[in-house]
Each structure stands twice: as structure tokens, then as C-alpha cells.
Write an enzyme that holds these catalytic residues in place. Structure first.
Site, PDB file in Angstrom:
ATOM      1  N   CYS A  19       0.834  -1.207   0.000  1.00 21.61           N
ATOM      2  CA  CYS A  19       0.000   0.000   0.000  1.00 21.61           C
ATOM      3  C   CYS A  19       0.864   1.251   0.000  1.00 21.61           C
ATOM      4  O   CYS A  19       1.434   1.621   1.046  1.00 21.61           O
ATOM      5  CB  CYS A  19      -0.917  -0.015   1.224  1.00 21.61           C
ATOM      6  SG  CYS A  19      -1.892   1.477   1.383  1.00 21.61           S
ATOM      7  N   CYS A  36      -0.478   4.099   2.247  1.00 16.77           N
ATOM      8  CA  CYS A  36      -0.254   3.902   3.683  1.00 16.77           C
ATOM      9  C   CYS A  36       1.211   4.127   4.050  1.00 16.77           C
ATOM     10  O   CYS A  36       1.505   4.722   5.090  1.00 16.77           O
ATOM     11  CB  CYS A  36      -0.597   2.477   4.115  1.00 16.77           C
ATOM     12  SG  CYS A  36      -2.073   1.807   3.385  1.00 16.77           S
ATOM     13  N   ASP A  37       2.119   3.634   3.228  1.00 17.82           N
ATOM     14  CA  ASP A  37       3.523   3.545   3.652  1.00 17.82           C
ATOM     15  C   ASP A  37       4.490   4.429   2.873  1.00 17.82           C
ATOM     16  O   ASP A  37       5.669   4.506   3.227  1.00 17.82           O
ATOM     17  CB  ASP A  37       3.989   2.079   3.536  1.00 17.82           C
ATOM     18  CG  ASP A  37       3.177   1.156   4.417  1.00 17.82           C
ATOM     19  OD1 ASP A  37       2.751   1.622   5.497  1.00 17.82           O
ATOM     20  OD2 ASP A  37       2.947   0.001   4.038  1.00 17.82           O
TER      21      ASP A  37
END
Ligand code: NAP
Length: 340
Positions: free
Chosen positions: A151, A154-155
Site C-alpha cells: 500500500c 499507507c507507507d
């Protein structure tokens, strides 16, 4: 939004679990589940949506959705899901941060056991979506969360001025790779063939981006590190040549598999474990409908999933009009699909 279920045991049917009767139970809170919820709610059926641990499914991990009608400037994935939720709740839909652990589809009402209670549902809409595929190479599992990610939204932030590899050649790999250039110093897209699967617009954008490099005809064979990822082993699939490359992060975007395990043996599925429906979103069990990526290996778009969810809800509404609620009864094991 997350709901941590760690350490919580699912209730088992038959004990003193709370039982709730519902007309429409929707499993999954992505565009298909919330699309279904909006339609079922507007028919005054007070649908319950089992949202799982996170609302929204894969789209909530997407930074910007540029192809959903009505948003010419694009819309954030999380924002879009929150709008779907608001719309479903406005008409009487209820979102529960809970997951189905067991289903019994050979009886009506259908029984769905969750971590918190047992639902007896007159109709069921399955919208459980799909999850990212893994490479299944040494180091992948060990370094997940320590440099290996599925992701970018997200990261990505953790890879400011770092070198990252993106694995895959589809729309996800290119879209997420382009997103990662906001943070990373370089993004190297490693694809196993010499031709990208992604659509032309994303290909053009990626090729024009000065931070993006491509390595074709190549696969990752190992991810190596200490506390976090330090390097990867690469293999050219044409020549067999092996090499190592220093990297800080590996983002894997190689497709998805449907989340349909708990329905195995009860619903007809294809070889890829996608639930088979007819054109009315009906599964082989009457009153059980499926929508979105759990049933769709072909389109897998926010708009098509939301549309399938709406269609499934419309059929559930029709089904409830045709079938008065029954006392608990056993069903024949399968019903032949029609209009396939
Ligand atoms: P996908 O289209 O299935 O592409 C998966 C990619 O990963 C392919 O290039 C495939 O290679 C590669 N791959 C598969 N297994 C691999 C392995 N074991 N090792 C190395 N590479 C592997 O998946 P996706 O990109 O996630 O897209 C899924 C669907 O969502 C598609 O329908 C796509 O159009 C849609 N989507 C659309 C958008 C958008 O419209 N903006 C954005 C994201 C996704 P091969 O090409 O050799 O098979």
C-alpha cells in the site's frame, strides 16, 4: 477507521450469543457493499453492513480516484468511501465494524456468525472484495512492515528520499509507482515481461516521470535485509542472469485474489475462487447475492463494483417482495443458476 479484533474470539452459534434478525445483511464495506447499502436503505430495509476491520476495502487505500463519475478533479479514496457511508447511513443503513467468521447458507434465514453476534438474514449480499497477492519469495513475509509493503498510500511517506522497487506491470503498479515519486528518490518498476499491462495514460505518465526507471523481463527472487530491507535479488527471465540491487523498500502490486474462503463448499465458484453469479447478481443459493471483486475477475473498478452492489440490492429488494419471511427451514443444497 480501524477496529482491532486481536484476541477476540468469534462467538459460535448455538451458545448464548446475541441473535439479530435482519432483512438484508451485507458482508463487506467497499464500493460494492456500500453501494448495496445505499439502495437497500432507500428501500427502508435497514441493511446492516459488516465492515470488517477497515471501512472501504481497497479503494480506501487509494490516494486519488480519477475515474469515478462526478469528480472531474478526482476524489481521495478514503473521502469517497466516507461519502458512500454517509449516504447509506442517511437512509437507515448501519455499519458494524465486525467480520463474518462462519456462514450457514443451507437454511433460511441464512445464519452469519461474527465476532460479536449471530445474524439471521433473510437475504445476504456478499461484497467481501479481494486482497493483494504476494510474491511468495524468501524475505517477503519477514520484511513485511519493515520495507515490504502492499500500500503506497499507507507507507509511501516512510520512503522519503529513499530508493524503492515496485513489482508489477498493471495499472496498480504504475499508479502506485507514480504516487511513490512524491516521496522516493527513485522508483524502479520491475516487470516480468517486456510489455506493460497498464492502460496507456498511466504508461505515458510513468514513462515521462524522471524519477521512474523500468527493469523488464525480470523477477525478484529474494528480499534481503537486517532490521529492514537492504537489497533484492533479481533474475532476468530471458537470460537467467542474476543480480543484486540495493533498495530501501519493495512495493508489491501483482494483482488480487477474492476473499471468498468462508463461502467455499456452499457457493459455486470459478477456478480462481470468484463467486459465480447470474446477470441478476444471484448466486446458486436463492436469496444470496454477490457483488464487486468477490464475484468479478474482469472489471474490478470502483464504478463497476458500486453498480454491482446497487444491482444486488435491487434484486434483494425484489426477492423480499416475492418471498415472505419463513420460520427457520432447511434449503436444498443448491439451486441452478438462471439467466447466466
Ligand atoms: P493486474 O492488472 O492483474 O496486473 C498484475 C501485474 O502483476 C501484471 O503486470 C502481472 O504480470 C504482474 N504479476 C502477476 N503475478 C506476478 C508475479 N508472481 N510476479 C511478478 N509479477 C506478477 O492487477 P492490478 O494492477 O492490481 O489491477 C487490477 C484491476 O484493477 C485491473 O482491472 C486494473 O485495470 C484495475 N485498476 C485500475 C486502476 C485505474 O483505472 N486507475 C488503478 C488500479 C487498478 P503480467 O502482465 O505478465 O501478467
Amino acid at each position: 477507521m480501524t477496529f482491532n479484533l486481536t484476541g477476540v474470539n468469534p462467538v459460535t452459534s448455538g451458545n448464548n450469543a446475541e441473535i439479530e434478525q435482519v432483512k438484508v445483511l451485507i458482508i463487506g464495506s467497499g464500493p460494492a457493499g456500500l453501494g448495496a447499502a445505499i439502495y437497500a436503505a432507500r428501500a427502508d430495509l435497514n441493511p446492516v453492513v459488516l465492515a470488517g476491520m477497515e471501512l472501504g476495502g481497497q479503494v480506501s487505500l487509494t490516494y486519488l480516484v480519477e475515474n469515478y463519475p462526478g469528480f472531474p478533479e478526482g476524489v481521495g479514496g478514503t473521502e469517497l468511501v466516507e461519502l458512500f457511508q454517509k449516504q447509506a447511513e442517511k437512509f437507515g443503513g448501519r455499519i458494524e465494524f465486525d467480520s463474518a467468521t462462519e456462514v450457514k447458507l443451507n437454511q433460511r434465514p441464512f445464519e452469519v456468525v461474527t465476532y460479536n453476534k449471530v445474524y439471521k438474514a433473510e437475504t445476504l449480499i456478499i461484497a467481501t472484495g479481494a486482497s493483494s497477492l504476494h510474491l511468495n519469495i524468501p524475505g517477503e513475509k519477514e520484511f513485511t512492515g519493515k520495507g515490504v509493503s502492499y500500500c503506497a498510500t499507507c507507507d509511501g511517506w516512510f520512503f522519503k528520499d529513499k530508493e524503492v522497487i515496485v513489482v508489477g506491470g498493471g495499472d496498480s503498479a504504475l499508479e502506485e509507482g507514480i504516487f511513490l515519486t512524491r516521496y522516493a528518490k527513485t522508483v524502479t518498476i520491475v516487470h516480468r515481461r517486456d510489455a506493460l499491462r497498464a492502460g496507456p495514460i498511466l504508461q505515458k505518465r510513468a514513462k515521462e516521470n524522471p524519477k521512474i526507471k523500468f527493469i523488464f523481463n525480470t523477477v525478484l527472487t529474494e528480499i534481503i535485509g537486517e532490521d529492514s530491507v537492504k537489497e533484492v535479488k533479481l533474475k532476468n527471465v530471458l537470460t537467467g542472469d542474476e543480480s543484486k540491487q540495493a533498495v530501501d523498500g519493495v512495493f508489491v502490486f501483482i494483482g488480487h485474489a477474492p476473499n471468498t474462503q468462508i463461502f467455499e463448499g456452499q457457493l459455486e465458484m470459478d477456478a480462481g475462487k470468484y463467486i459465480i453469479t447470474d446477470r441478476l447478481m444471484q448466486t446458486n443459493v436463492e436469496g444470496v447475492f454477490a457483488a464487486g471483486e468477490a464475484a468479478d475477475p474482469t472489471y474490478r473498478q470502483v464504478i463497476t463494483s458500486a453498480g454491482m452492489g446497487a444491482a444486488a440490492a435491487m434484486r434483494a429488494i425484489h426477492y423480499l417482495q416475492e418471498h415472505a419471511p419463513q420460520p427457520q427451514m432447511e434449503l436444498p443444497r443448491t439451486t441452478a443458476l438462471h439467466n447466466k
